[in-house]
Motif scaffolding. Structure first.
Motif, PDB file in Angstrom:
ATOM      1  N   LEU A 276       6.201  -1.802   3.026  1.00  0.00           N
ATOM      2  CA  LEU A 276       6.012  -0.358   3.074  1.00  0.00           C
ATOM      3  C   LEU A 276       6.957   0.403   2.144  1.00  0.00           C
ATOM      4  O   LEU A 276       6.634   1.486   1.666  1.00  0.00           O
ATOM      5  CB  LEU A 276       6.254   0.146   4.506  1.00  0.00           C
TER       6      LEU A 276
ATOM      7  N   ILE B 247      -8.242  -2.195   3.882  1.00  0.00           N
ATOM      8  CA  ILE B 247      -8.636  -1.118   4.782  1.00  0.00           C
ATOM      9  C   ILE B 247      -9.330  -0.003   4.014  1.00  0.00           C
ATOM     10  O   ILE B 247      -8.851   0.428   2.965  1.00  0.00           O
ATOM     11  CB  ILE B 247      -7.403  -0.536   5.503  1.00  0.00           C
TER      12      ILE B 247
ATOM     13  N   THR C 292      -0.256   5.260   1.549  1.00  0.00           N
ATOM     14  CA  THR C 292       0.178   4.697   0.287  1.00  0.00           C
ATOM     15  C   THR C 292       0.013   5.725  -0.823  1.00  0.00           C
ATOM     16  O   THR C 292      -0.698   6.708  -0.665  1.00  0.00           O
ATOM     17  CB  THR C 292      -0.652   3.434  -0.037  1.00  0.00           C
TER      18      THR C 292
ATOM     19  N   SER D 163      -0.623  -6.156   7.214  1.00  0.00           N
ATOM     20  CA  SER D 163      -1.650  -6.601   8.161  1.00  0.00           C
ATOM     21  C   SER D 163      -2.621  -7.578   7.517  1.00  0.00           C
ATOM     22  O   SER D 163      -3.569  -8.021   8.155  1.00  0.00           O
ATOM     23  CB  SER D 163      -2.406  -5.388   8.718  1.00  0.00           C
TER      24      SER D 163
ATOM     25  N   VAL E   1      -7.636   0.203   0.497  1.00  0.00           N
ATOM     26  CA  VAL E   1      -6.244  -0.197   0.278  1.00  0.00           C
ATOM     27  C   VAL E   1      -5.992  -1.629   0.732  1.00  0.00           C
ATOM     28  O   VAL E   1      -6.446  -2.041   1.801  1.00  0.00           O
ATOM     29  CB  VAL E   1      -5.299   0.751   1.074  1.00  0.00           C
TER      30      VAL E   1
ATOM     31  N   GLN F  75      -1.409  -3.572  16.440  1.00  0.00           N
ATOM     32  CA  GLN F  75      -1.585  -4.385  15.234  1.00  0.00           C
ATOM     33  C   GLN F  75      -0.330  -5.166  14.877  1.00  0.00           C
ATOM     34  O   GLN F  75      -0.372  -6.356  14.607  1.00  0.00           O
ATOM     35  CB  GLN F  75      -1.973  -3.474  14.069  1.00  0.00           C
TER      36      GLN F  75
HETATM   37  C1  LIG Z   1      -0.462  -1.178   6.535  1.00  0.00           C
HETATM   38  O1  LIG Z   1      -0.542  -1.471   7.905  1.00  0.00           O
HETATM   39  C2  LIG Z   1       0.584  -1.019   8.637  1.00  0.00           C
HETATM   40  C3  LIG Z   1       0.470  -1.553  10.027  1.00  0.00           C
HETATM   41  O2  LIG Z   1      -0.817  -1.443  10.497  1.00  0.00           O
HETATM   42  C4  LIG Z   1       0.633   0.501   8.576  1.00  0.00           C
HETATM   43  O3  LIG Z   1       1.735   0.961   9.285  1.00  0.00           O
HETATM   44  C5  LIG Z   1       0.725   0.921   7.119  1.00  0.00           C
HETATM   45  O4  LIG Z   1       0.681   2.315   7.022  1.00  0.00           O
HETATM   46  C6  LIG Z   1      -0.394   0.321   6.308  1.00  0.00           C
HETATM   47  N1  LIG Z   1      -0.162   0.583   4.915  1.00  0.00           N
HETATM   48  C7  LIG Z   1      -1.149   0.757   4.073  1.00  0.00           C
HETATM   49  C8  LIG Z   1      -0.763   0.949   2.650  1.00  0.00           C
HETATM   50  O5  LIG Z   1      -2.320   0.755   4.421  1.00  0.00           O
END
Ligand SMILES: *[C@@H]1O[C@H](CO)[C@@H](O)[C@H](O)[C@H]1NC(C)=O
Ligand SMILES: *[C@@H]1O[C@H](CO)[C@@H](O)[C@H](O)[C@H]1NC(C)=O
Ligand SMILES: *[C@@H]1O[C@H](CO)[C@@H](O)[C@H](O)[C@H]1NC(C)=O
Ligand SMILES: *[C@@H]1O[C@H](CO)[C@@H](O)[C@H](O)[C@H]1NC(C)=O
Ligand SMILES: *[C@@H]1O[C@H](CO)[C@@H](O)[C@H](O)[C@H]1NC(C)=O
Ligand SMILES: *[C@@H]1O[C@H](CO)[C@@H](O)[C@H](O)[C@H]1NC(C)=O
Ligand SMILES: *[C@@H]1O[C@H](CO)[C@@H](O)[C@H](O)[C@H]1NC(C)=O
Ligand SMILES: *[C@@H]1O[C@H](CO)[C@@H](O)[C@H](O)[C@H]1NC(C)=O
Length: 822
Positions: A182, A269, A73, A265, A260, A761
């Motif tokens: 995304l 994270i 991100t 999901s 983030v 996931q």
């Molecule tokens: C969110 O999770 C998806 C699937 O696990 C991943 O592809 C993506 O990069 C993640 N995006 C962020 C902003 O963490």
């Protein structure tokens, strides 16, 4: 724009075009423009401000990211909701007022502008080493005096030094909002906020629904937080009349992290930059487990992830809707065994290891001690609980501060070794009844008793058969199931008297098991055939006709890898299902047992793996009605005389119309340890959530280790363990000793590869069961799995889940089941 500034603009543009892309770390009066193609870079080189396109290349956004380490991100985005089309974007700092404006279309359209605290003539807009973009006076670097800073307007990312919470003086709320997806930074419905209650706490929201609560700050950590063995972050919580916020900082300043919110999901994270691997690693993610589901157990219930079902009522309370609790739905939470009235003699039950309840209705005095707190609570009939607000030093009884709870206690969770003390108002008579036991280790001993009872029961229980689901036969599937003629569909009705004598009047000796749905007995028909009789509990609440219809539909479901329904019995209130009897019990009885597992050679296991896949494919693939099992696990795979697998327990099965491949439910049921993340936390089930459970089952069959109670020094769970070994090229270590010598290594490796694909996931990354069957059946090349999701790759958290050990007996996992009333 006046003509002077237009000239200036053109001049600067011309000047800038001949410079390198990164101009410096700041915009100044001499150089107040940032056009698309240029960027600011913080002086330590860590962060970059510029224009980017996450999705369509024509949609441009102004944002900040880690330079040369683009992660999942951009850590900050200015014009989240209003992309600039094309490369006409320009950020302008007004040199007389300091106003920051993002223009597009040849500076005719304002896309975004900053809300300044005050005018800043002759200002500087600087990208700091922390990733903070600040507007300040040229001479004044005092952070208190910033006129504007990007840290006050977070996007989806919390960086060290950022505040999550409120500045009460200016009524600024700093909250995180995940990207819509995304490719689209506009805010999704997934957010993380500070709730301004008397006792403030941070909460993750999904739309208008609380999703995960972190619990209030207890002076040491957030109340839900397990102890970290080697923390990489420090936490700071400030609550005073000016500000209420939560902040992270790095333990080791040379680390790079970002926290983030991830819409796809539904997790928060924590990424840690791995210099060695040159990538962002998932360090931890939240929710951690099923018990983090907000208010899963309802009022006065608490969640304990180490047992199934995970919800329990507090001592002195009972389920408000017992039938619903029996089925694992946990509706309505708990109520007191005895009604409590104002004026009754009351005392307090001492609970420990708790995540503090929802703080919406609380009262706090930070200088009271625990005894004063108790007295205060006693005097108010609506005060339901109290606790210290600062547990620092409470090991020696020196905790301080007082929080009172009013109204129902919601969202309690047992956090072994890291939870805290909570005192719950009870009738004095109820406390006397339970005596001193309340003082310490109350829940611990309760848990131990529960575990003991479950494993004791387990060896006696062979399997559950529960089957209520709708099905339509798929005619093109003939080679895979027995052909049945239309007129054969009439289901035999058994007399109650016949069943009575077959099961010896439902004698305890014949009892095979008990599920949410009723009890299973072994029986012998007069012709000598062994059967399993499922006696539905009367609370299943189905009408006779409804039941009959369903049973007839189940009977049409014929596949050699599904347990077979022989008939039913309906008399008065009694409703029973009669199934073929499976002499070899269920799969868990073998693979998790030290001696029994020797009997399951690799070739037998491989047959089971393929059989279960075919049975599941059959459920999923029916052309008119798809059936999603929702509770596939080792104890639901029964074994016949020849060790052929038969899937049972369709209590949770869901049917979907023709094209539908899934659905959503508010009542998540199933077994922890097998549930796909999107199902466990968002109620979304699909053929792909079944595929996830199948992946877990595969890992269990290969490793002989139980997913739900898996315990390993470095790995949080079976998936993480398998993934680590896979990455290290050590995957053979996963193998159960009982098959290590005799197995076909190539087959095993293929199966592990498939299992890792199944536990991805994202549902789209998982194969359908028909591809699984194909992958098992022929030597087509398999795709490499990506890092599986849901669970944390390498969380340095001491969770003493291991205390309950990986039992080698056939532990009954007390299925949580219910027919879905339509
Ligand atoms: C969110 O999770 C998806 C699937 O696990 C991943 O592809 C993506 O990069 C993640 N995006 C962020 C902003 O963490
Ligand atoms: C700066 O702001 C002032 C006051 O709002 C305005 O008159 C002026 O045109 C602005 N300058 C530029 C270059 O936009
Ligand atoms: C500049 O900022 C002031 C407040 O600081 C605001 O009133 C004004 O409208 C802004 N001007 C422009 C051109 O954005
Ligand atoms: C920008 O606008 C000015 C005045 O409206 C016009 O003269 C000029 O051609 C435009 N430039 C571009 C690149 O469109
Ligand atoms: C900047 O900060 C200092 C110290 O906090 C304060 O004395 C001063 O008034 C501030 N200046 C402005 C312009 O706010
Ligand atoms: C901090 O992290 C760096 C890089 O990972 C490491 O080399 C260093 O030893 C760490 N410092 C401490 C005090 O742990
Ligand atoms: C908080 O408790 C202290 C000590 O008991 C007491 O002196 C004080 O008045 C209390 N404050 C409030 C607002 O009740
Ligand atoms: C909590 O208590 C400890 C020790 O009693 C004290 O040092 C600390 O300042 C307290 N924290 C707060 C936020 O009051």
């Amino acid at each position: 724009m006046d003509s002077f500034s237009a000239t200036l603009f053109a001049f600067n543009l011309a000047l800038l075009l001949f410079r390198s892309a990164a101009i410096s770390d700041s915009l100044t009066a001499q150089n107040p423009y940032l056009t698309d193609g240029l960027s600011l870079v913080s002086s330590n080189g860590n962060f970059e401000l510029g224009f980017f396109s996450p999705g369509l290349p024509t949609n441009r956004y102004l944002g900040i990211w880690y330079k040369n380490r683009r992660g999942p991100t951009s850590v900050w985005v200015a014009n989240r909701k209003t992309p600039i089309s094309g490369s006409s974007g320009v950020l302008v700092m007004n040199i007389t007022t300091g106003n920051l404006t993002l223009f597009s279309h040849n500076s005719t359209v304002v896309v975004w502008s900053a809300r300044l605290m005050r005018k800043v003539p002759n200002g500087v807009l600087q990208l700091l080493d922390t990733g903070n973009l600040v507007l300040r006076d040229r001479e004044d670097e005092n952070p208190q005096n910033y006129s504007w800073q990007s840290f006050d307007y977070p996007s989806d990312t919390l960086l060290p030094g950022m505040k999550l919470g409120w500045d009460l003086r200016y009524n600024i709320e700093r909250r995180l909002e995940a990207w819509n997806n995304l490719n689209d930074p506009s805010p999704g419905d997934f957010s993380w906020r500070m709730e301004l209650h008397e006792y403030p706490e941070t909460v993750m929201w999904k739309g208008s629904r609380k999703y995960v609560r972190h619990g209030p700050w207890n002076g040491v950590r957030l109340s839900s937080r397990p102890l970290a063995a080697a923390p990489i972050l420090n936490f700071n919580f400030v609550s005073n009349e000016n500000e209420v916020y939560y902040q992270i900082s790095l333990v080791n300043k040379s680390h790079s992290v970002m926290l983030v919110m991830n819409q796809s999901s539904y997790t928060r994270i924590l990424y840690l930059w791995s210099a060695a691997e040159r990538r962002w690693r998932v360090y931890t993610s939240l929710p951690r487990d099923y018990c983090d589901n907000y208010a899963l157990c309802g009022p006065y219930g608490y969640c304990d992830i180490r047992v199934t079902p995970s919800c329990k009522c507090l001592e002195g309370f009972k389920p408000r809707s017992p039938d619903s609790w029996k089925t694992g739905e946990f509706a309505d939470g708990c109520e007191r065994n005895k009604l409590m009235n104002c004026g009754d003699e009351v005392g307090f039950a001492h609970l420990n290891q708790m995540k503090l309840p929802d703080t919406t209705h609380t009262w706090v005095n930070k200088s009271m001690n625990l005894e004063e707190c108790k007295q205060k609570c006693l005097r108010d009939c609506s005060c339901m609980a109290y606790a210290n607000t600062n547990i620092s030093g409470s090991g020696s009884g020196s905790g301080s501060g007082c929080a009172l709870w009013f109204g129902d206690l919601i969202d309690l969770k047992l956090i072994p070794d890291a939870g805290q003390d909570l005192y719950v108002r009870m009738l004095a008579s109820e406390i006397v009844m339970h005596g001193e036991a309340h003082k310490t280790g109350r829940l611990n001993s309760k848990v131990k008793t529960a575990l003991f009872a479950i494993s004791g029961l387990g060896s006696a229980i062979l399997f559950f058969i529960i089957g209520v689901y709708i099905f339509k036969r798929r005619s093109t599937f003939e080679d895979d199931h027995e052909k049945i003629e239309a007129h054969d569909l009439e289901l035999p009705l058994f007399d109650l008297s016949l069943i009575n004598s077959a099961t010896d009047n439902f004698s305890l000796n014949n009892k095979l098991g008990e599920g949410g749905f009723g009890t299973v007995y072994k029986g012998k028909l007069t012709n000598g055939q062994d059967v399993a009789v499922k006696r539905l509990s009367q609370s299943s609440g189905q009408g006779t006709n409804e039941f009959k219809n369903e049973v007839i539909l189940i009977a049409k479901l014929q596949h050699r890898n599904l347990v077979k329904l022989l008939g039913c019995c309906i008399e008065g209130d009694e409703k029973m299902l009669v199934y073929e009897y499976m002499p070899n019990k269920s799969l868990d009885f073998f693979i998790f047992d030290k001696t029994q597992r020797q009997l399951l050679s690799w070739s037998k296991r491989y047959r089971i793996i393929c059989g279960v896949a075919r049975g599941l494919m059959y459920l999923h693939q029916d052309s008119r009605l798809r059936i999603i099992h929702r509770d596939l696990k080792a104890s639901n795979v029964l074994l016949d005389m020849d060790m052929n697998p038969k899937i049972s327990d369709f209590g949770l099965a869901k049917t979907c119309g023709g094209d539908q491949t899934g659905g959503r439910t508010l009542r998540v049921m199933g077994t922890y340890g097998y549930m796909a993340p999107e199902y466990a936390f968002d109620g979304q089930f699909s053929v792909k959530s079944d595929a996830f459970s199948y992946g877990i089952l595969l890992l269990e069959i290969i490793s002989g280790k139980r997913s739900r109670t898996f315990c390993h020094l470095n790995d949080q769970n079976l998936i993480a363990y398998a993934w680590r070994l896979w990455k290290e090229g050590n995957i053979e270590e996963l193998l159960d000793d009982a098959i290590r010598e005799t197995c076909s290594l190539s087959e095993v490796l293929r199966c592990i590869n498939i299992s890792l694909l199944c536990v991805q996931q994202h549902p789209n990354d998982r194969p359908t069961m028909s591809s699984v069957v194909m992958m098992l059946g022929c030597e087509i090349p398999l795709s490499q799995p990506k890092q599986p999701g849901f669970f944390i790759e390498n969380e340095a958290i001491e969770m003493k889940r291991c205390s309950s050990k990986d039992k080698s007996t056939s532990t009954n996992e007390l299925t949580i089941t219910l027919p879905d009333p339509r």
